[in-house]
Design a protein around this motif. Structure first.
Motif, PDB file in Angstrom:
ATOM      1  N   ASN A   7      -9.012  12.988   2.420  1.00 49.91           N
ATOM      2  CA  ASN A   7      -7.828  13.810   2.167  1.00 49.91           C
ATOM      3  C   ASN A   7      -6.580  12.980   1.888  1.00 49.91           C
ATOM      4  OD1 ASN A   7      -9.238  16.280   2.624  1.00 49.91           O
ATOM      5  ND2 ASN A   7      -9.105  15.905   4.834  1.00 49.91           N
ATOM      6  N   GLU A   8      -6.771  11.691   1.612  1.00 49.70           N
ATOM      7  CA  GLU A   8      -5.640  10.793   1.376  1.00 49.70           C
ATOM      8  C   GLU A   8      -5.621  10.298  -0.067  1.00 49.70           C
ATOM      9  OE1 GLU A   8      -3.395  10.252   3.592  1.00 49.70           O
ATOM     10  OE2 GLU A   8      -4.365  10.955   5.423  1.00 49.70           O
ATOM     11  N   ALA A   9      -4.443   9.857  -0.476  1.00 47.40           N
ATOM     12  CA  ALA A   9      -4.308   9.159  -1.765  1.00 47.40           C
ATOM     13  C   ALA A   9      -4.102   7.684  -1.452  1.00 47.40           C
ATOM     14  CB  ALA A   9      -3.116   9.705  -2.537  1.00 47.40           C
ATOM     15  N   PHE A  10      -4.941   6.824  -2.040  1.00 45.93           N
ATOM     16  CA  PHE A  10      -4.799   5.402  -1.750  1.00 45.93           C
ATOM     17  C   PHE A  10      -5.071   4.557  -2.992  1.00 45.93           C
ATOM     18  CE2 PHE A  10      -9.323   6.177  -0.706  1.00 45.93           C
ATOM     19  CZ  PHE A  10      -9.946   5.149  -1.405  1.00 45.93           C
ATOM     20  N   LEU A  11      -4.608   3.300  -2.907  1.00 43.84           N
ATOM     21  CA  LEU A  11      -4.792   2.334  -3.985  1.00 43.84           C
ATOM     22  C   LEU A  11      -5.222   1.007  -3.371  1.00 43.84           C
ATOM     23  CD1 LEU A  11      -4.236   1.574  -7.096  1.00 43.84           C
ATOM     24  CD2 LEU A  11      -2.082   0.652  -6.239  1.00 43.84           C
ATOM     25  N   ILE A  12      -6.291   0.416  -3.905  1.00 41.94           N
ATOM     26  CA  ILE A  12      -6.724  -0.922  -3.489  1.00 41.94           C
ATOM     27  C   ILE A  12      -6.572  -1.829  -4.696  1.00 41.94           C
ATOM     28  CG2 ILE A  12      -8.580  -2.327  -2.533  1.00 41.94           C
ATOM     29  CD1 ILE A  12      -9.848   0.235  -1.459  1.00 41.94           C
ATOM     30  N   TRP A  13      -5.729  -2.847  -4.571  1.00 43.61           N
ATOM     31  CA  TRP A  13      -5.521  -3.782  -5.670  1.00 43.61           C
ATOM     32  C   TRP A  13      -6.282  -5.066  -5.411  1.00 43.61           C
ATOM     33  CZ3 TRP A  13      -1.351  -7.881  -6.533  1.00 43.61           C
ATOM     34  CH2 TRP A  13      -1.438  -8.390  -7.841  1.00 43.61           C
ATOM     35  N   ASP A  14      -7.138  -5.421  -6.358  1.00 42.30           N
ATOM     36  CA  ASP A  14      -7.876  -6.679  -6.315  1.00 42.30           C
ATOM     37  C   ASP A  14      -7.048  -7.727  -7.041  1.00 42.30           C
ATOM     38  OD1 ASP A  14      -9.546  -8.855  -6.722  1.00 42.30           O
ATOM     39  OD2 ASP A  14     -11.325  -7.649  -7.114  1.00 42.30           O
ATOM     40  N   ALA A  48      -7.583  -5.992 -10.942  1.00 41.57           N
ATOM     41  CA  ALA A  48      -8.126  -4.642 -11.082  1.00 41.57           C
ATOM     42  C   ALA A  48      -7.737  -3.830  -9.866  1.00 41.57           C
ATOM     43  CB  ALA A  48      -9.642  -4.688 -11.217  1.00 41.57           C
ATOM     44  N   ALA A  49      -7.818  -2.517  -9.989  1.00 39.43           N
ATOM     45  CA  ALA A  49      -7.425  -1.645  -8.884  1.00 39.43           C
ATOM     46  C   ALA A  49      -8.328  -0.428  -8.826  1.00 39.43           C
ATOM     47  CB  ALA A  49      -5.969  -1.209  -9.035  1.00 39.43           C
TER      48      ALA A  49
END
Length: 272
Positions: A169-176, A181-182
């Motif tokens: 239920n969350e909005a998230f971003l993982i940046w490599d 890349a993300a």
């Protein structure tokens, strides 16, 4: 039988592009001297052949892996592409060639040098992805959670479904940061794309307070008499710590911690 050549295959760096290199190698019945992305091409005296990415050719190779070898081998080829194994594209070609020759049993042929290298590279990929499932730290920037990683392997395709299910239920971003890349995810729907850079705003007061509390918890639960730096280094290598909240102390948080030290000492004395 594939004849050895002095050709260097150059492709666009995508997985489909790598599959097209495999297709062309089988088409011409040859084994190139090297296969490399165009961004990594170095000056060479060897002849170069640029392999165009053709979706139809890539699909033909991808669709042949499961019925002609096995589903396990199909997954191994894709996972191998995500690794940081040197000359992984040639290794993919050699592995597929062995698979077409021996069928599904190829994944168990660990006595073969090619299969052993593939298995070891994938093991390293999965171990690193497993570590990041526990070591990745998110920070809140408004309604979005953001995490930054610096992996050796391209682990985002493995991390994406794990965190999408965990933070449904969350909005998230993982940046490599390593591979530029993300992975972005909104309510369980994730996608991976190119992201050259990421500039984050200053964390708000609530985020700063959360970080301070987490660092205090981390420092408090440590048992001084049982500290073992060598053991800690084994279970948590230094390269993972640069983006972990409990090890990164910015100036603002450090100043606030200094202000809180007398209060912390008083509480400790009262407990004693």
């Amino acid at each position: 039988m594939h004849r050895q050549t002095d050709l260097t295959y150059v492709y666009d760096g995508s997985y489909d592009g790598a599959l097209c290199c495999i297709f062309q190698a089988f088409l011409h019945k040859e084994r190139p001297f090297a296969i490399c992305p165009e961004t990594e091409l170095q000056p060479t005296l060897c002849p170069v052949r640029y392999i165009e990415t053709c979706p139809q050719q890539a699909e033909r190779v991808a669709l042949a892996l499961k019925p002609k070898i096995s589903a396990r081998a199909e997954a191994a080829v894709q996972h191998l592409f995500w690794t940081c194994q040197p000359e992984k594209e040639l290794l993919m070609l050699d592995f597929v060639r062995l698979g077409f020759r021996y069928g599904g049993k190829v994944t168990a042929m660990l006595g073969d040098q090619t299969v052993a290298q593939v298995a070891e590279a994938i093991k390293h990929l999965r171990r690193e992805a497993h570590n990041y499932k526990g070591f990745l730290r998110f920070s809140a920037y408004g309604p979005v959670l953001v995490g930054v990683i610096e992996p050796k392997n391209f682990v985002l395709p493995i991390l994406a479904p794990h965190f999408a299910a965990r933070y449904r239920n969350e909005a998230f971003l993982i940046w490599d940061k390593t591979h530029k890349a993300a992975c972005s995810c909104i309510k369980g729907e994730s996608q991976i794309g190119r992201l050259e850079g990421l500039i984050l705003p200053q964390p708000d007061t609530a985020e700063e307070q959360t970080r301070r509390l987490f660092r205090r918890y981390f420092d408090t639960i440590a048992i001084e008499a049982r500290k073992n730096p060598r053991c800690q280094m084994t279970h948590l290598p230094l390269r993972y710590r640069s983006q972990m909240t409990e090890f990164v102390k910015d100036e603002q948080s450090a100043a606030l911690l200094e202000e809180e030290k007398p209060q912390q000492n008083l509480l400790t004395l009262q407990e004693k």
